[in-house]
Design a protein around this motif. Structure first.
Motif, PDB file in Angstrom:
ATOM      1  N   LEU A  36       2.326  -4.821  10.061  1.00 29.74           N
ATOM      2  CA  LEU A  36       1.843  -3.868   9.010  1.00 29.74           C
ATOM      3  C   LEU A  36       1.164  -4.208   7.739  1.00 29.74           C
ATOM      4  CD1 LEU A  36       4.975  -1.287   9.393  1.00 29.74           C
ATOM      5  CD2 LEU A  36       2.748  -1.213  10.449  1.00 29.74           C
ATOM      6  N   ARG A  37      -0.284  -3.918   7.582  1.00 27.05           N
ATOM      7  CA  ARG A  37      -0.826  -4.491   6.411  1.00 27.05           C
ATOM      8  C   ARG A  37      -1.077  -3.519   5.414  1.00 27.05           C
ATOM      9  NH1 ARG A  37      -6.335  -4.873   6.168  1.00 27.05           N
ATOM     10  NH2 ARG A  37      -6.732  -4.591   8.131  1.00 27.05           N
ATOM     11  N   CYS A  38      -0.718  -3.862   4.240  1.00 24.94           N
ATOM     12  CA  CYS A  38      -0.780  -3.134   3.217  1.00 24.94           C
ATOM     13  C   CYS A  38      -2.235  -3.259   2.519  1.00 24.94           C
ATOM     14  CB  CYS A  38      -0.075  -3.651   1.985  1.00 24.94           C
ATOM     15  SG  CYS A  38      -0.275  -2.430   0.420  1.00 24.94           S
ATOM     16  N   LYS A  39      -2.919  -1.843   2.325  1.00 21.18           N
ATOM     17  CA  LYS A  39      -4.331  -1.773   1.907  1.00 21.18           C
ATOM     18  C   LYS A  39      -4.471  -2.303   0.478  1.00 21.18           C
ATOM     19  CE  LYS A  39      -8.231   1.758   1.609  1.00 21.18           C
ATOM     20  NZ  LYS A  39      -8.521   3.061   1.738  1.00 21.18           N
ATOM     21  N   ALA A  40      -3.617  -2.081  -0.043  1.00 20.05           N
ATOM     22  CA  ALA A  40      -3.698  -2.700  -1.769  1.00 20.05           C
ATOM     23  C   ALA A  40      -4.107  -4.211  -1.726  1.00 20.05           C
ATOM     24  CB  ALA A  40      -2.534  -2.378  -2.472  1.00 20.05           C
ATOM     25  N   ASN A  41      -3.382  -4.990  -0.943  1.00 17.37           N
ATOM     26  CA  ASN A  41      -3.323  -6.627  -1.179  1.00 17.37           C
ATOM     27  C   ASN A  41      -3.649  -7.142  -0.006  1.00 17.37           C
ATOM     28  OD1 ASN A  41      -0.951  -6.337   0.123  1.00 17.37           O
ATOM     29  ND2 ASN A  41       0.404  -7.356  -1.013  1.00 17.37           N
ATOM     30  N   ASN A  42      -4.107  -6.411   1.132  1.00 18.10           N
ATOM     31  CA  ASN A  42      -4.096  -7.039   2.497  1.00 18.10           C
ATOM     32  C   ASN A  42      -3.266  -7.809   2.934  1.00 18.10           C
ATOM     33  OD1 ASN A  42      -6.484  -6.594   4.279  1.00 18.10           O
ATOM     34  ND2 ASN A  42      -7.400  -8.651   3.521  1.00 18.10           N
ATOM     35  N   LYS A  43      -2.028  -7.846   2.382  1.00 20.38           N
ATOM     36  CA  LYS A  43      -0.735  -8.734   3.267  1.00 20.38           C
ATOM     37  C   LYS A  43      -0.166  -7.936   4.031  1.00 20.38           C
ATOM     38  CE  LYS A  43      -2.063 -12.467   0.773  1.00 20.38           C
ATOM     39  NZ  LYS A  43      -1.362 -13.017  -0.533  1.00 20.38           N
ATOM     40  N   TYR A  44       0.858  -8.856   4.619  1.00 22.29           N
ATOM     41  CA  TYR A  44       1.782  -7.923   5.449  1.00 22.29           C
ATOM     42  C   TYR A  44       2.962  -7.785   5.347  1.00 22.29           C
ATOM     43  CZ  TYR A  44      -2.174  -9.119   8.583  1.00 22.29           C
ATOM     44  OH  TYR A  44      -3.479  -9.051   9.279  1.00 22.29           O
ATOM     45  N   LEU A  45       3.646  -6.910   5.613  1.00 19.89           N
ATOM     46  CA  LEU A  45       5.202  -6.277   5.732  1.00 19.89           C
ATOM     47  C   LEU A  45       6.016  -7.496   6.414  1.00 19.89           C
ATOM     48  CD1 LEU A  45       6.812  -3.890   4.469  1.00 19.89           C
ATOM     49  CD2 LEU A  45       6.954  -3.254   6.676  1.00 19.89           C
ATOM     50  N   GLY A  46       6.963  -8.144   5.918  1.00 18.97           N
ATOM     51  CA  GLY A  46       7.992  -9.003   6.404  1.00 18.97           C
ATOM     52  C   GLY A  46       9.139  -9.385   5.857  1.00 18.97           C
ATOM     53  N   THR A  47       9.944 -10.184   6.293  1.00 21.59           N
ATOM     54  CA  THR A  47      11.136 -10.464   5.534  1.00 21.59           C
ATOM     55  C   THR A  47      11.339 -12.121   5.294  1.00 21.59           C
ATOM     56  OG1 THR A  47      12.506 -10.905   7.656  1.00 21.59           O
ATOM     57  CG2 THR A  47      12.513  -8.643   6.577  1.00 21.59           C
ATOM     58  N   ASP A  48      12.407 -12.477   4.729  1.00 22.08           N
ATOM     59  CA  ASP A  48      12.718 -13.931   4.538  1.00 22.08           C
ATOM     60  C   ASP A  48      13.905 -14.406   5.389  1.00 22.08           C
ATOM     61  OD1 ASP A  48      10.393 -14.668   2.920  1.00 22.08           O
ATOM     62  OD2 ASP A  48      11.570 -14.204   1.301  1.00 22.08           O
ATOM     63  N   ALA A  49      14.410 -13.327   6.068  1.00 23.39           N
ATOM     64  CA  ALA A  49      15.623 -13.487   6.752  1.00 23.39           C
ATOM     65  C   ALA A  49      15.860 -12.380   7.908  1.00 23.39           C
ATOM     66  CB  ALA A  49      16.976 -13.548   5.983  1.00 23.39           C
ATOM     67  N   ASN A  50      16.711 -12.729   8.871  1.00 20.56           N
ATOM     68  CA  ASN A  50      17.134 -11.773  10.068  1.00 20.56           C
ATOM     69  C   ASN A  50      18.325 -10.916   9.965  1.00 20.56           C
ATOM     70  OD1 ASN A  50      14.821 -12.010  11.388  1.00 20.56           O
ATOM     71  ND2 ASN A  50      15.461 -13.873  12.528  1.00 20.56           N
ATOM     72  N   THR A  51      18.763 -10.965   8.613  1.00 14.69           N
ATOM     73  CA  THR A  51      20.321 -10.578   8.534  1.00 14.69           C
ATOM     74  C   THR A  51      20.087  -9.004   7.853  1.00 14.69           C
ATOM     75  OG1 THR A  51      20.282 -11.469   6.543  1.00 14.69           O
ATOM     76  CG2 THR A  51      21.119 -12.612   8.300  1.00 14.69           C
ATOM     77  N   SER A  68       2.327   8.790  -2.447  1.00 11.90           N
ATOM     78  CA  SER A  68       1.822   8.385  -1.291  1.00 11.90           C
ATOM     79  C   SER A  68       0.425   8.363  -1.406  1.00 11.90           C
ATOM     80  CB  SER A  68       2.112   9.680  -0.163  1.00 11.90           C
ATOM     81  OG  SER A  68       1.425  10.708  -0.468  1.00 11.90           O
ATOM     82  N   THR A  69      -0.217   8.631  -2.539  1.00 10.10           N
ATOM     83  CA  THR A  69      -1.912   8.620  -2.430  1.00 10.10           C
ATOM     84  C   THR A  69      -2.383   7.208  -2.858  1.00 10.10           C
ATOM     85  OG1 THR A  69      -1.851   9.105  -4.914  1.00 10.10           O
ATOM     86  CG2 THR A  69      -1.982  11.134  -3.271  1.00 10.10           C
ATOM     87  N   SER A  70      -1.568   6.248  -3.566  1.00  9.15           N
ATOM     88  CA  SER A  70      -2.005   5.028  -3.857  1.00  9.15           C
ATOM     89  C   SER A  70      -2.246   4.304  -2.673  1.00  9.15           C
ATOM     90  CB  SER A  70      -0.961   4.300  -4.900  1.00  9.15           C
ATOM     91  OG  SER A  70      -1.226   2.879  -5.028  1.00  9.15           O
ATOM     92  N   ASP A  71      -3.216   2.881  -2.893  1.00 10.82           N
ATOM     93  CA  ASP A  71      -3.340   2.195  -1.503  1.00 10.82           C
ATOM     94  C   ASP A  71      -2.137   1.373  -1.433  1.00 10.82           C
ATOM     95  OD1 ASP A  71      -6.092   2.977  -1.237  1.00 10.82           O
ATOM     96  OD2 ASP A  71      -6.988   1.394  -2.269  1.00 10.82           O
ATOM     97  N   ASN A  72      -1.222   1.110  -2.394  1.00 11.97           N
ATOM     98  CA  ASN A  72      -0.131   0.632  -2.409  1.00 11.97           C
ATOM     99  C   ASN A  72       0.845   1.155  -1.193  1.00 11.97           C
ATOM    100  OD1 ASN A  72      -0.820  -0.908  -4.518  1.00 11.97           O
ATOM    101  ND2 ASN A  72       1.031  -0.844  -5.547  1.00 11.97           N
ATOM    102  N   ALA A  73       0.614   2.285  -0.804  1.00  9.73           N
ATOM    103  CA  ALA A  73       1.614   3.204   0.204  1.00  9.73           C
ATOM    104  C   ALA A  73       0.659   3.373   1.404  1.00  9.73           C
ATOM    105  CB  ALA A  73       1.882   4.606  -0.517  1.00  9.73           C
ATOM    106  N   LYS A  74      -0.096   2.659   1.506  1.00  5.50           N
ATOM    107  CA  LYS A  74      -1.048   2.782   2.910  1.00  5.50           C
ATOM    108  C   LYS A  74      -1.199   1.450   3.609  1.00  5.50           C
ATOM    109  CE  LYS A  74      -4.348   6.166   0.723  1.00  5.50           C
ATOM    110  NZ  LYS A  74      -5.734   6.544   0.274  1.00  5.50           N
ATOM    111  N   TRP A  75      -0.508   1.696   4.982  1.00  8.82           N
ATOM    112  CA  TRP A  75      -0.581   0.598   5.855  1.00  8.82           C
ATOM    113  C   TRP A  75      -1.308   0.710   7.117  1.00  8.82           C
ATOM    114  CZ3 TRP A  75       2.895  -2.633   3.748  1.00  8.82           C
ATOM    115  CH2 TRP A  75       3.444  -2.440   2.634  1.00  8.82           C
ATOM    116  N   LYS A  76      -1.864  -0.304   7.467  1.00 11.30           N
ATOM    117  CA  LYS A  76      -2.614  -0.345   8.898  1.00 11.30           C
ATOM    118  C   LYS A  76      -1.697  -1.086   9.968  1.00 11.30           C
ATOM    119  CE  LYS A  76      -6.804  -0.262   9.191  1.00 11.30           C
ATOM    120  NZ  LYS A  76      -8.427  -0.496   9.007  1.00 11.30           N
TER     121      LYS A  76
END
Length: 667
Positions: A111-126, A92-100
């Motif tokens: 929810l934005r990931c600290k490691a890549n500055n990108k967001y959590l999301g999906t390609d589908a609603n299923t 849980s210490t890596s920036d990959n596991a930290k979310w704003k």
């Protein structure tokens, strides 16, 4: 101590939860109404509320506005894995596991990931759809909210915006599709089945496509001396083995090899006489390449066409164009010699034809191709550069301009597989300033089910709105075992096929916004507005990727807005395929429509004529035209050129930058 966030429908409507001061156990709800879970394989996925034990997660603040997201049962933490996947891991210490947590609006967060500055999301609603951590945050598929109830109702989002007919974004030439690779298979079918398929494709009551990209095959080594035998069958299937017309330098042309694709193209021309054709190449013939393989170099980041073959390859492309003009009366409007040239996934023994060209190599080849094409006597002109990333397309454009070869290119093509709205705007501005027509020449999308289809529809909206192309081109018509990269699903060998949901989603735009319409301003990214040349018919397409939405549309800029009875509306949803609907209201030039779960709706409004500026193209206007980039169209939408001189009297449309107007040329 763990506290529990309790969100009722009322509190949820009032404000989205955007921060926690202590560890908080909650359902992380997706905009689809599903919630996040840790799959048995450790991958973050969506879960339905009907699951036996729906999974909650705990948000733990770790400072700096960031949180770790813990799956309590496994004591693991949600984290970016690789470039885009989201796994639950022990660290849980890596920036990959930290979310704003970032507030999106009154109801949702991102929810934005600290490691890549990108967001959590999906390609589908299923349910079981994977959750990724590389999204741009622009889609409702990237929106979340919190609840203690796995069956929490999704808030209804009300969008209020204005449509403005006086703000013309671009004059639209139409919709289309590549003929590669489906035509290479379907062209072998029975005549009756070909007729049906092509009717679905070109009929005004079907997809209404009029722009088609013919693939000039390179052709692999028939003896497979430098690559695995039938290596394309490992990925895209034997359909991707496009035939070449020559087997070696000095060989005669074997024109019979492309009978299947040609058969489809001739059938399209028969049923759609106004069809426009572009020829494009994925790779030079194998014997001109470094690797001896048409799917790429052994190093996919390096050129595969040998420079000593530039002239021979240019003649090969032009000879194919001349053959179709001389033998079949089809003159390609444009010739595109590259395809996603700056990518690094064209490799020897790969899954499809592809050829890397460094930007300087593209420039060098254009200098060879242009005089050969010009000397051919064809009216065909060059298009480029068909990059997969719009940011790379911008870089190519600027490099062409700096090298002085931009005047050799008469149409700019780009794919939008990898794109941001900022990049779309940059390329649009470059093309408009240079006076070069712009095509979105290929795209498709993954995902699953209707949610994936609607995600591509949103990409289409964004392309039209921000890139402002004159044409929008699909990649494939038919696929096997797929309802995303195609509009028809079937079996090539058995000659069975049927329209899938994506067909009707695409129709919501392509059937009702034909060639010759103007795209006009609409202040909502989930909408697309167009008006016909007479300015008496408004087409408004509205999209809802989420669960429910209300659109309140201000139409006060139109001279007349009809009563509800005169409006036609059609909708595609999970249970509807371009179905006529009536559940909307019109009052005092305000339209209100409620969009159900995952749906797309098209509204046709006879808005009445509105006088626009019409004046003679004489005197002062003619004089200023010499220094103003513009494109001239006939009133039915056909592009004429960039000069008014010599045009017969009549009514025309002139586009200058982002605006267009009608003009009259008098005797």
């Amino acid at each position: 101590m763990t506290s529990l966030i309790v969100l009722t429908a009322i509190s949820l409507m009032a404000s989205a939860q955007s921060q926690f001061t202590q560890p908080t156990r909650t359902y992380l709800m997706h905009s689809s109404g599903l919630h996040l879970k840790r799959g048995s394989d450790g991958i973050a996925k969506l879960e339905d509320a009907s699951a036996t034990k729906p999974q909650q997660v705990t948000f733990v603040p770790v400072g700096g506005g960031y949180y770790v997201v813990r799956a309590d049962a496994s004591r693991s933490y949600m984290a970016l894995s690789g470039e885009w996947e989201t796994h639950f891991v022990t660290d849980s210490t890596s920036d990959n596991a930290k979310w704003k947590i970032e507030r999106q609006n009154d109801f949702f967060v991102k929810l934005r990931c600290k490691a890549n500055n990108k967001y959590l999301g999906t390609d589908a609603n299923t349910a079981e759809a994977w959750v990724f951590a590389n999204k741009d945050g622009a889609s409702p598929l990237h929106y979340w909210f919190f609840s203690d109830n796995a069956k929490q109702s999704i808030p209804v989002d009300t969008l209020s915006y204005t449509v403005r007919p006086d703000d013309v974004r671009q004059h639209f030439e139409g919709w289309g599709v590549s003929l590669c690779w489906w035509a290479n298979m379907c062209g072998q079918w029975d005549e009756a089945k070909i007729n049906t398929l092509v009717n679905w494709l070109v009929s005004p009551s079907g997809l209404n496509y009029s722009l088609f990209r013919y693939n000039i095959g390179g052709g692999d080594d028939p003896e497979w001396r430098h690559c695995e035998e039938h290596h394309m069958a490992r990925g895209m299937g034997l359909r991707a083995e496009m035939p070449g017309f020559k087997d070696f330098t000095g060989d005669e042309y074997h024109w019979d090899r492309d009978e299947a694709q040609r058969r489809i193209m001739l059938k399209i021309r028969e049923k759609r006489p106004d069809a426009v054709f572009e020829a494009f190449s994925n790779s030079a013939p194998y014997y001109m390449t470094y690797s001896g393989c048409v799917s790429g170099n052994t190093d996919p980041a390096k050129d595969n066409l040998r420079p000593e073959y530039y002239e021979e390859f240019a003649h090969y492309l032009v000879d194919v164009c001349k053959h179709y003009k001389d033998e079949y009366g089809i003159e390609f409007r444009t010739l595109e010699p590259f395809n996603e040239a700056m990518t690094d996934f064209w490799r020897c023994s790969g899954t499809q034809e592809g050829c890397h060209f460094d930007v300087q190599s593209q420039i060098n080849f254009l200098r060879v191709l242009a005089p050969i094409l010009q000397a051919s006597g064809l009216s065909t002109v060059i298009s480029a550069s068909d990059e997969t990333k719009v940011a790379q397309s911008v870089a190519d454009f600027n490099a062409y301009k700096s090298a002085g070869v931009l005047p050799l290119v008469s149409q700019w093509n780009t794919h939008t597989y990898s794109v941001t709205n900022a990049d779309r705007k940059r390329l649009a501005q470059l093309a408009q300033k240079a006076g070069i027509p712009l095509w979105m020449s290929e795209v498709g999308a993954g995902g699953s089910g209707l949610g994936g289809n609607l995600a591509l529809a949103q990409k289409l909206f964004d392309d039209i709105r921000y890139l402002q192309p004159e044409a929008w081109i699909d990649w494939q018509v038919m696929e096997e075992d797929n309802d995303q990269w195609c509009t028809v699903t079937g079996n090539f060998a058995n000659q069975t096929f049927s329209r899938n949901k994506n067909y009707y989603v695409r129709q919501q735009c392509s059937r009702f916004i034909p060639s010759g319409y103007d795209i006009i301003a609409s202040d909502c990214d989930q909408s697309l507005a167009a008006i016909n040349a007479a300015q008496d018919t408004l087409v408004l397409v509205v999209l809802n990727e989420g669960t429910k939405a209300i659109h309140r549309i201000d139409l006060s800029h139109f001279a007349e807005v009809p009563a509800k009875a005169k409006v036609k509306a059609y909708r595609t949803s999970a249970s509807e395929d371009l179905k006529r609907i009536y559940d909307f209201t019109v009052s005092d030039k305000m339209m209100t429509i409620t969009l159900p779960t995952q749906s797309i709706t098209t509204l046709l409004l006879p808005v009445g004529s509105k006088e626009t500026e019409i004046r003679s193209m004489l005197g002062e206007t003619e004089q200023s035209a010499k220094n103003t980039p513009k494109t001239i169209y006939s009133i039915n939408g056909c592009r004429i050129g960039n000069s008014t001189k010599g045009l017969p009297p009549g009514l025309y449309i002139v586009r200058q930058g982002n605006t267009s107007r009608k003009i009259i040329i008098k005797n």
